[in-house]
Design an enzyme around this catalytic site. Structure first.
Site, PDB file in Angstrom:
ATOM      1  CG  HIS A 182      87.061  30.794 -44.340  1.00  0.00           C
ATOM      2  ND1 HIS A 182      86.231  30.718 -43.253  1.00  0.00           N
ATOM      3  CD2 HIS A 182      88.102  31.578 -43.976  1.00  0.00           C
ATOM      4  CE1 HIS A 182      86.745  31.431 -42.261  1.00  0.00           C
ATOM      5  NE2 HIS A 182      87.873  31.974 -42.677  1.00  0.00           N
TER       6      HIS A 182
ATOM      7  CE1 TYR B 205      78.386  27.297 -41.793  1.00  0.00           C
ATOM      8  CE2 TYR B 205      76.085  27.651 -41.207  1.00  0.00           C
ATOM      9  CZ  TYR B 205      77.221  28.054 -41.877  1.00  0.00           C
ATOM     10  OH  TYR B 205      77.204  29.202 -42.631  1.00  0.00           O
TER      11      TYR B 205
ATOM     12  N   PRO C 281      69.202  33.034 -41.917  1.00  0.00           N
ATOM     13  CG  PRO C 281      69.975  33.594 -39.785  1.00  0.00           C
ATOM     14  CD  PRO C 281      68.720  33.385 -40.569  1.00  0.00           C
TER      15      PRO C 281
ATOM     16  CE  LYS D 201      74.050  30.388 -50.649  1.00  0.00           C
ATOM     17  NZ  LYS D 201      75.352  30.566 -51.255  1.00  0.00           N
TER      18      LYS D 201
ATOM     19  CE1 TYR E  91      79.297  29.222 -46.825  1.00  0.00           C
ATOM     20  CE2 TYR E  91      77.726  27.885 -45.589  1.00  0.00           C
ATOM     21  CZ  TYR E  91      78.645  28.924 -45.649  1.00  0.00           C
ATOM     22  OH  TYR E  91      78.887  29.678 -44.527  1.00  0.00           O
TER      23      TYR E  91
HETATM   24  C1  PHB Z   1      77.785  35.473 -39.823  1.00  0.00           C
HETATM   25  O1  PHB Z   1      79.013  35.509 -39.725  1.00  0.00           O
HETATM   26  O2  PHB Z   1      77.068  36.385 -39.371  1.00  0.00           O
HETATM   27  C2  PHB Z   1      77.141  34.311 -40.443  1.00  0.00           C
HETATM   28  C3  PHB Z   1      77.924  33.357 -41.072  1.00  0.00           C
HETATM   29  C4  PHB Z   1      77.334  32.247 -41.643  1.00  0.00           C
HETATM   30  C5  PHB Z   1      75.965  32.097 -41.577  1.00  0.00           C
HETATM   31  C6  PHB Z   1      75.169  33.049 -40.970  1.00  0.00           C
HETATM   32  C7  PHB Z   1      75.762  34.167 -40.403  1.00  0.00           C
HETATM   33  O3  PHB Z   1      75.406  30.994 -42.123  1.00  0.00           O
END
Ligand code: PHB
Ligand code: APR
Length: 381
Positions: free
Chosen positions: A72, A191, A284, A288, A374
């Site tokens: 990505h 997000y 989460p 990270k 990120y």
């Molecule tokens: C996930 O795919 O579980 C996931 C992806 C991004 C995040 C947290 C969890 O920031």
């Protein structure tokens, strides 16, 4: 029994460390309380930073990742009525990869470089030995030069490492996560800030989606029917906005995840070295956890190879400080992403969050800071 390093825990930190030590000519034995099937099936994170991908590739663990993982360029950040794409490749010169932790775990098991004792019990760490009861119920003693505590936040290593300081932040909300047998409704992760609470659209593969909703602490999954989940996701992710549609599908797993930041220092006590969740937990948001565990064991393997193969203690002596520099950067980033995106119920907080999101999505400086963190800093950061 005797080996050079006892590794406690066969999660990604423990198995990768065993793999790296083997490549460096250092013997290790891994002890795990759960069964191999249980560890393999645990649903966890799914995003790898480019430095994690490069490390896995450099040690022969990258072929399935490159073939089946998905690169990505960035993520979408959303506020009601607006969705912005942040292109990490343009902003910071690095991408991220969608490849589930379960897949990383499978690749590590398939590499089979580690001797792993599953379903052990009564693991006790001593100065230069580990005692445990094996899966047949026989008491065992393993004499070692060093111990790597990779047994996560509920293991025995954390307390055995006699922390001088513990830092903790508990957040006033949790995530309700669902795994869904449906093609993702987006090409890259979304997000979403929303007054009802944060939502995240993630994915595991072209046919499996992973979605999350901010929920109050203490939420019981039984209170969230599939219909209620899809309705909240549609509202928060902006179904119908600019023609975008969220496609629902069969939910195959539903769980509530608490959100916590935790760091214990130092990450070493005598011959015991901590890595991964045993030493630190991040919420989460920003994905990270797994990347930090990979970065820890990259440093720790170099330190243990220098110490045990070459008799050079310098990297072992600086391991805790070296690892904590990155741990604190990721702890800050995860806290920042979390507090920027989750509804606290306070209108002042909401205005600050929106202002911050507008800055991050419209200023090159703001966007680059997010992108650099990120997509991940180099392993040696
Ligand atoms: C996930 O795919 O579980 C996931 C992806 C991004 C995040 C947290 C969890 O920031
Ligand atoms: N003895 C041996 N093994 C133990 C013990 C013990 N006393 N206690 C726990 N374990 C095992 C657990 O069963 C688990 O398999 O240690 C392992 C720890 O693995 P993880 O919890 O996955 O921790 P880590 O390897 O540090 O994970 C790295 O990836 O997705 C993220 O949340 C995950 O942030 C974590 C990261």
């Amino acid at each position: 029994m005797r080996t050079q390093v006892a590794i406690i825990g066969a999660g990604p930190a423990g198995l990768l460390l065993a793999h790296l030590l083997h490549r460096g000519g250092v013997d290790a034995v891994v002890l795990e309380t759960r069964s191999q099937e249980y560890v393999a099936a645990r649903i966890r994170a799914g995003i790898l930073e480019s430095s994690s991908v490069e490390l896995l590739e450099s040690v022969g663990l990258g072929s399935r990742l490159r073939a089946e993982g998905h690169e990505h360029r960035g993520i979408y950040l959303q506020m009601p009525g607006e969705r912005h794409h942040l292109d990490f490749v343009d902003l910071a010169g690095r991408s991220v990869w969608v490849y589930g932790q379960t897949e990383v775990q499978k690749d590590l098991v398939a590499a089979a470089t580690a001797v792993v004792h599953y379903e052990v019990s009564d693991v006790v760490l001593h100065e230069s030995a580990v005692t445990f009861v094996d899966s047949a119920g026989v008491s065992q003693r393993l004499d070692v030069d060093a111990i790597a505590g990779c047994d996560g936040s509920f293991g025995v290593s954390r307390a055995a490492a006699a922390p001088e300081q513990q830092f903790e932040r508990v957040y006033p909300y949790s995530w309700l996560g669902v795994l869904v047998d449906v093609a993702p409704s987006t090409d890259e992760l979304i997000y979403a800030w929303h007054p009802d609470g944060f939502a995240l659209h993630s994915m595991r593969s072209p046919t499996v989606s992973r979605l999350y909703l901010q929920v109050p602490n203490g939420t019981d999954v039984a209170d969230w029917s599939d219909d209620r989940i899809w309705s909240a996701l549609a509202t928060r992710l902006g179904h119908g906005q600019d023609g975008w549609k969220l496609t629902p599908g069969p939910i195959t797993d539903k769980s509530v995840l608490p959100m916590r930041s935790y760091v214990q220092t130092p990450m070493r006590s005598g011959r015991l070295f901590l890595a991964g969740d045993a030493a630190h937990i991040v919420p989460p948001t920003g994905a990270k956890g797994l990347n930090l565990a990979i970065a820890d064991v990259a440093l720790l393997s170099r330190a243990l190879v220098a110490l045990l193969r070459d008799g050079d203690a310098r990297l072992a002596d600086s391991y805790s400080d070296d690892a904590l520099r990155r741990v604190w950067r990721c702890t800050h980033f995860s806290w920042w992403m979390t507090t920027m995106l989750h509804a606290s119920g306070d209108p002042f907080d909401a205005q600050l969050q929106l202002s911050q999101l507008r800055w991050v999505t419209s200023s090159a400086a703001g966007a680059t800071g997010l992108a650099e963190n990120y997509a991940g800093l180099p392993i040696g950061f």
